[in-house]
Scaffold this motif. Sequence first.
Motif, mmCIF file in Angstrom:
data_model
loop_
_atom_site.group_PDB
_atom_site.id
_atom_site.type_symbol
_atom_site.label_atom_id
_atom_site.label_comp_id
_atom_site.label_asym_id
_atom_site.label_seq_id
_atom_site.Cartn_x
_atom_site.Cartn_y
_atom_site.Cartn_z
ATOM 1 N N GLU A 153 0.895 -1.268 0.080
ATOM 2 C CA GLU A 153 -0.060 0.147 -0.013
ATOM 3 C C GLU A 153 0.795 1.315 0.125
ATOM 4 O O GLU A 153 0.475 2.246 -0.683
ATOM 5 C CB GLU A 153 -0.923 0.105 1.350
ATOM 6 C CG GLU A 153 -2.199 -0.692 1.234
ATOM 7 C CD GLU A 153 -3.134 -0.502 -0.169
ATOM 8 O OE1 GLU A 153 -3.141 0.695 -0.239
ATOM 9 O OE2 GLU A 153 -3.495 -1.577 -0.686
ATOM 10 N N ARG A 154 2.154 1.172 0.691
ATOM 11 C CA ARG A 154 2.841 2.444 0.876
ATOM 12 C C ARG A 154 3.529 2.676 -0.365
ATOM 13 O O ARG A 154 4.063 3.699 -0.814
ATOM 14 C CB ARG A 154 3.748 2.051 2.080
ATOM 15 C CG ARG A 154 4.811 1.249 1.897
ATOM 16 C CD ARG A 154 5.726 0.907 3.017
ATOM 17 N NE ARG A 154 6.575 -0.257 2.713
ATOM 18 C CZ ARG A 154 6.365 -1.481 2.973
ATOM 19 N NH1 ARG A 154 5.144 -1.675 3.580
ATOM 20 N NH2 ARG A 154 7.157 -2.406 2.938
ATOM 21 N N ALA A 155 3.646 1.939 -1.133
ATOM 22 C CA ALA A 155 4.329 2.154 -2.642
ATOM 23 C C ALA A 155 3.457 2.457 -3.568
ATOM 24 O O ALA A 155 3.912 2.662 -4.961
ATOM 25 C CB ALA A 155 5.206 0.680 -2.946
ATOM 26 N N LYS A 156 2.063 2.277 -3.542
ATOM 27 C CA LYS A 156 1.213 2.614 -4.600
ATOM 28 C C LYS A 156 1.135 4.107 -4.919
ATOM 29 O O LYS A 156 1.195 4.740 -3.830
ATOM 30 C CB LYS A 156 -0.296 2.061 -4.232
ATOM 31 C CG LYS A 156 -0.463 0.563 -4.284
ATOM 32 C CD LYS A 156 -1.744 0.073 -3.728
ATOM 33 C CE LYS A 156 -1.845 -1.534 -3.931
ATOM 34 N NZ LYS A 156 -3.105 -1.779 -3.432
ATOM 35 N N PRO A 157 0.898 4.456 -6.109
ATOM 36 C CA PRO A 157 0.995 6.021 -6.256
ATOM 37 C C PRO A 157 -0.498 6.640 -5.753
ATOM 38 O O PRO A 157 -1.467 5.907 -5.464
ATOM 39 C CB PRO A 157 0.632 6.222 -7.904
ATOM 40 C CG PRO A 157 0.759 4.649 -8.351
ATOM 41 C CD PRO A 157 0.768 3.519 -7.135
ATOM 42 N N ARG A 158 -0.201 7.670 -5.317
ATOM 43 C CA ARG A 158 -1.443 8.292 -4.519
ATOM 44 C C ARG A 158 -1.249 9.895 -5.125
ATOM 45 O O ARG A 158 -0.497 10.614 -5.378
ATOM 46 C CB ARG A 158 -1.390 8.290 -2.964
ATOM 47 C CG ARG A 158 -0.287 8.816 -2.560
ATOM 48 C CD ARG A 158 -0.100 8.473 -0.821
ATOM 49 N NE ARG A 158 1.041 8.920 -0.425
ATOM 50 C CZ ARG A 158 1.664 9.849 -0.027
ATOM 51 N NH1 ARG A 158 0.465 11.088 0.304
ATOM 52 N NH2 ARG A 158 2.741 9.968 0.633
ATOM 53 N N LYS A 159 -2.417 10.438 -4.925
ATOM 54 C CA LYS A 159 -2.637 11.843 -5.479
ATOM 55 C C LYS A 159 -2.283 12.985 -3.999
ATOM 56 O O LYS A 159 -3.082 12.405 -2.878
ATOM 57 C CB LYS A 159 -4.070 12.084 -5.803
ATOM 58 C CG LYS A 159 -4.439 13.395 -6.479
ATOM 59 C CD LYS A 159 -3.695 13.616 -7.742
ATOM 60 C CE LYS A 159 -3.936 14.889 -8.504
ATOM 61 N NZ LYS A 159 -3.328 15.147 -9.461
ATOM 62 N N ILE A 160 -1.470 13.875 -4.250
ATOM 63 C CA ILE A 160 -1.173 14.773 -3.199
ATOM 64 C C ILE A 160 -2.052 16.058 -3.526
ATOM 65 O O ILE A 160 -2.021 16.592 -4.652
ATOM 66 C CB ILE A 160 0.321 15.131 -3.045
ATOM 67 C CG1 ILE A 160 0.858 13.889 -3.258
ATOM 68 C CG2 ILE A 160 0.599 15.996 -1.926
ATOM 69 C CD1 ILE A 160 0.856 13.019 -1.880
ATOM 70 N N MET A 161 -2.789 16.228 -2.613
ATOM 71 C CA MET A 161 -3.581 17.640 -2.906
ATOM 72 C C MET A 161 -2.601 18.919 -2.419
ATOM 73 O O MET A 161 -1.829 18.954 -1.500
ATOM 74 C CB MET A 161 -4.761 17.606 -1.940
ATOM 75 C CG MET A 161 -5.632 18.879 -1.791
ATOM 76 S SD MET A 161 -7.234 18.532 -1.033
ATOM 77 C CE MET A 161 -7.638 20.112 -0.986
#
Length: 148
Positions: free
Chosen positions: A120-128
């Motif tokens: 989970e920590r390596a999955k891409p995520r959107k930063i606001m």
Amino acid sequence: MAMSFDPFSQLDRIAQSIFDTSHQPRIMPVDLFREGDRYILNADLPGADPASVDVDVDGHLLTIRAVRSAADRDGARWLAQERPYGAYMRQFTIGDDVDPDGITASYDNGVLSVMIPVAERAKPRKIMVESSRETEQRGTEQKAVSAG
């Protein structure tokens, strides 16, 4: 039926007898790719006994082992025996970006498939991204709530 002499096959047989590699682990060809949120490793293990296929993870080391038994033909006079047999082994270093507890494997039609999920920590995520005006406005609202 006349048999012709093939010097290259004779040389090959001599080399095999000198450099006998039948007791060394065999290399298995693999494909490794990422598909969505997981890595998929496919390894060719034709003729390997399914009970001998072993996949384990020890820290950052993924190890695959399998055994293909030699053909047992009592009384046969071999004319050619080119299909390799013996122990197969491959090792792969896995990084911190995978979830070792979620690794699964299946063996079907001589192909071992190992599914390695991305952590989970390596999955891409959107930063606001906020503007300084929004940050100031939120700070003013928090002060008003705490004062009231």
